[in-house]
Design a protein around this motif. Structure first.
Motif, short mmCIF file in Angstrom:
data_model
loop_
_atom_site.label_atom_id
_atom_site.label_comp_id
_atom_site.label_asym_id
_atom_site.label_seq_id
_atom_site.Cartn_x
_atom_site.Cartn_y
_atom_site.Cartn_z
N LYS A 25 -139.64 51.64 -10.12
CA LYS A 25 -138.91 51.42 -11.37
C LYS A 25 -137.39 51.59 -11.26
CE LYS A 25 -142.07 50.43 -14.39
NZ LYS A 25 -141.98 49.21 -15.19
N ILE A 26 -136.93 52.28 -10.24
CA ILE A 26 -135.49 52.57 -10.18
C ILE A 26 -134.80 51.59 -9.23
CG2 ILE A 26 -133.78 54.29 -9.45
CD1 ILE A 26 -135.89 56.36 -10.48
N HIS A 277 -130.93 48.20 -21.14
CA HIS A 277 -131.77 49.40 -21.07
C HIS A 277 -133.12 49.15 -21.75
CE1 HIS A 277 -128.89 52.00 -19.24
NE2 HIS A 277 -128.04 51.99 -20.26
N ASP A 280 -135.32 46.60 -19.67
CA ASP A 280 -135.87 47.17 -18.45
C ASP A 280 -136.73 48.40 -18.71
OD1 ASP A 280 -134.90 45.40 -16.40
OD2 ASP A 280 -132.89 46.12 -16.89
N ASP A 282 -135.83 51.36 -19.76
CA ASP A 282 -135.25 52.55 -19.14
C ASP A 282 -135.61 53.84 -19.88
OD1 ASP A 282 -134.16 51.02 -17.17
OD2 ASP A 282 -132.19 50.82 -18.14
N THR A 285 -139.09 54.59 -18.72
CA THR A 285 -139.03 55.07 -17.33
C THR A 285 -138.56 56.52 -17.29
OG1 THR A 285 -138.54 52.85 -16.54
CG2 THR A 285 -138.04 54.66 -15.05
N SER A 347 -129.44 57.96 -12.65
CA SER A 347 -128.83 57.45 -13.87
C SER A 347 -127.75 56.41 -13.56
CB SER A 347 -128.25 58.62 -14.65
OG SER A 347 -127.49 58.16 -15.74
N ARG A 349 -127.53 54.41 -11.01
CA ARG A 349 -128.14 53.16 -10.58
C ARG A 349 -128.69 52.38 -11.77
NH1 ARG A 349 -125.56 53.68 -6.23
NH2 ARG A 349 -126.63 53.69 -4.21
N VAL A 350 -129.34 53.10 -12.68
CA VAL A 350 -129.92 52.46 -13.87
C VAL A 350 -128.80 51.88 -14.74
CG1 VAL A 350 -131.15 52.95 -16.01
CG2 VAL A 350 -132.02 53.85 -13.86
N ARG A 353 -127.47 48.69 -13.35
CA ARG A 353 -128.36 47.56 -13.64
C ARG A 353 -128.11 47.05 -15.06
NH1 ARG A 353 -134.67 48.35 -12.98
NH2 ARG A 353 -134.35 49.92 -14.60
#
Ligand SMILES: [Zn+2]
Length: 414
Positions: A25-26, A277, A280, A282, A285, A347, A349-350, A353
Motif C-alpha cells: 500500500k505504501i 488521499h 488512494d 490513505d 491505509t 507519510s 511518501r504518501v 503520491r
C-alpha cells in the motif's frame, strides 16, 4: 503452548501482516525530485522570507528538543523507579480507581512539567504572527484537549486494566484486539465527535468555487459527501486542507484562511491533493497500519513487561497491574520516539503520491508551484530544512521538494 509462546507467534504473524500490507500500500519508490531542481526552487524564493522562516524554526528548536528530553526524563523517573508506582498507589487501593485516576495523575504530571515550554512556544508563534490566539483562547484550547485526552485516556485505562485484571495470562490477546478495534473506531468517530470541539465546520458556500470543487471530485471519481470550511482563522494564520474520516464520515475540510489567502485555482490545487488521499485510500491505509501496529505494541509490552529486571526497577509485580502505569509510560514513550521517523518517512511518501495526483488531475503545475510557495510563506515553514531534521520529523516533502516535483512534472508533460 504457553501464553508466552502464543504471544510470540501472534507477534510474528502481526509483523508479517504489517510488512505485507505496508509493502503493497505504501508508495516506497517516490524519491524526491533531483537536488539541483530543489536548489533552483530555493533560489526562486524571496531570500528575506527564507531567512525569516529559518529564524522562526531556529527559535522553536530548543523548546522542541527540551520538550522531548523532559518528556522522556519524566517517563524514565516515573517508570524505571518506584516513584510512578507510589504515585498511583496514592490515589486509592482499588485497582479500577488506581487504573483511571492513577493513570490520569501520571499523565497530568508529564503535561504540567512540559507546560512552561508550551507557554513559551505560544509566545514565539504569536510574535511571528502565525498564531492569532489570545492567551484565554489558547488556554481554552489546552483545557479542551486535556478534557478530550482525559475522557479517552480514562476509557482506555479502565478497559486495559479490566482486561489485565480478569485475564492475567491472556490480556495481551484481548488487549491487542481491543486496541486495534479502538484505532478503527476512532478513525470514524474523531472527525465527527472531536474535531467540532475545536473548530466550527460549515458547508462551503454555494458559488463557482464549490461547484468547481465538486466537479473536480466527480471527474476524479471520488465520492465526496461534502466540502466543509473550518473556522481556523480564530486561532491561526496558517492555511491548510485535509481529508478525514472513512466511508460515510469522509469529508474534505478547507481552512477558512485558505479562502482569504489563496486564489480559487490554488484552492482547487490543494483539494486535488486531498482527493488523491481519498482516491488512494490513505486514511484507510493509515487506519489499518495503525491498528496492526497498536496490536503488535500491546504484545511487545506484554513480552518486554515480563522481564523481571524492569519490574524490580518499577517496584511492581506485573506490568498488568495499574501501579505499572509509569512503566507503561516509559515503554510507550521510547516506542514513540523510535517509531516517529519511520512514520514520518511513510507519510512523506504518501504525501508525494498525493502531490503527483494533484498534478495529474489539474494538469496545472504552475498553480501547484504557486500554491506550495504560498503555503510555505503563510505557514512560515522552512522551505529547505536541515536534512536530518526533515528525516526525523517532517510529515510532508519540503517546500523546495514539492516545487521541484512540479517542475519535474512540467518537464515530463512537455
Ligand atoms: Zn496531504
Amino acid at each position: 503452548m504457553s501464553p508466552r509462546a502464543w504471544a510470540v507467534t501472534a507477534l510474528v504473524v502481526l509483523f508479517a501482516a504489517l510488512a505485507a500490507f505496508a509493502a503493497a500500500k505504501i508508495p516506497w519508490h517516490r524519491a524526491p525530485a533531483p537536488r539541483a531542481d530543489q536548489l533552483d526552487a530555493l533560489g526562486r524564493l524571496d531570500a528575506e522570507q527564507v531567512e525569516r522562516a529559518r529564524d522562526f524554526h531556529g527559535e522553536l528548536r530548543p523548546g522542541r528538543y527540551a520538550s522531548m528530553a523532559i518528556g522522556l526524563s519524566v517517563a524514565v523517573v516515573l517508570g524505571l523507579t518506584p516513584i510512578g508506582a507510589r504515585l498511583v498507589s496514592a490515589v486509592g487501593d482499588h485497582w479500577l480507581v488506581q487504573a483511571v485516576f492513577g493513570g490520569l495523575l501520571v499523565v497530568l504530571v508529564t503535561e504540567l512539567v512540559t507546560l512552561p515550554i508550551a507557554i513559551w512556544r505560544h509566545t514565539v508563534v504569536v510574535r511571528y504572527g502565525i498564531s492569532t490566539q489570545s492567551w484565554s483562547g489558547w488556554a481554552v484550547d489546552m483545557l479542551k484537549s486535556y478534557a478530550v485526552g482525559a475522557v479517552l485516556g480514562a476509557l482506555v485505562l479502565a478497559g486495559f486494566f479490566t482486561i489485565t485484571h480478569f485475564a492475567p495470562q491472556w490480556w495481551w490477546a484481548f488487549g491487542a484486539v481491543g486496541v486495534a478495534g479502538l484505532v478503527v473506531l476512532l478513525s470514524f468517530v474523531l472527525p465527527v465527535l472531536v474535531e467540532p470541539i475545536f473548530n466550527k465546520f460549515t458547508p462551503m458556500a454555494e458559488g463557482p468555487l464549490r461547484t468547481d470543487l465538486l466537479a473536480l471530485a466527480e471527474r476524479d471519481g471520488v465520492p465526496v459527501r461534502d466540502v466543509l470550511v473550518a473556522d481556523a482563522s480564530r486561532r491561526t494564520k496558517a492555511v491548510n486542507a485535509y481529508v478525514s474520516g472513512l466511508g460515510p464520515t469522509r469529508r474534505i475540510v478547507v481552512y477558512d484562511t485558505m479562502l482569504t489567502e489563496a486564489t480559487p485555482d490554488e484552492v482547487i490545487s490543494v483539494t486535488a491533493h486531498e482527493l488523491g488521499h481519498a482516491k488512494d485510500g490513505d486514511v484507510l491505509t493509515g487506519t489499518v497500519i495503525g491498528a496492526l501496529g497498536a496490536a503488535a505494541s500491546v504484545i511487545v509490552l506484554y513480552l518486554v513487561g515480563s522481564w523481571g529486571g524492569l519490574l524490580r526497577l518499577a517496584g511492581v509485580e506485573s506490568i498488568g497491574e495499574p501501579r505499572a502505569i509509569g512503566l507503561l509510560l516509559v515503554l510507550t514513550t521510547i516506542a514513540g520516539l523510535v517509531a516517529g521517523p519511520a512514520q514520518a518517512f511513510v507519510s512523506r511518501r504518501v504525501e508525494a503520491r498525493a502531490d503527483t495526483h494533484a498534478l495529474d488531475l489539474t494538469g496545472d503545475p504552475e498553480t501547484f508551484e504557486a500554491m506550495q510557495r504560498r503555503l510555505g510563506t503563510v505557514n512560515l515553514s522552512d522551505p529547505d530544512p536541515p536534512h536530518w531534521e526533515h528525516a526525523m520529523f517532517a510529515s510532508h516533502p519540503s517546500t523546495v521538494q514539492r516545487m521541484a516535483a512540479a517542475r519535474a512534472y512540467a518537464r515530463g508533460a512537455r
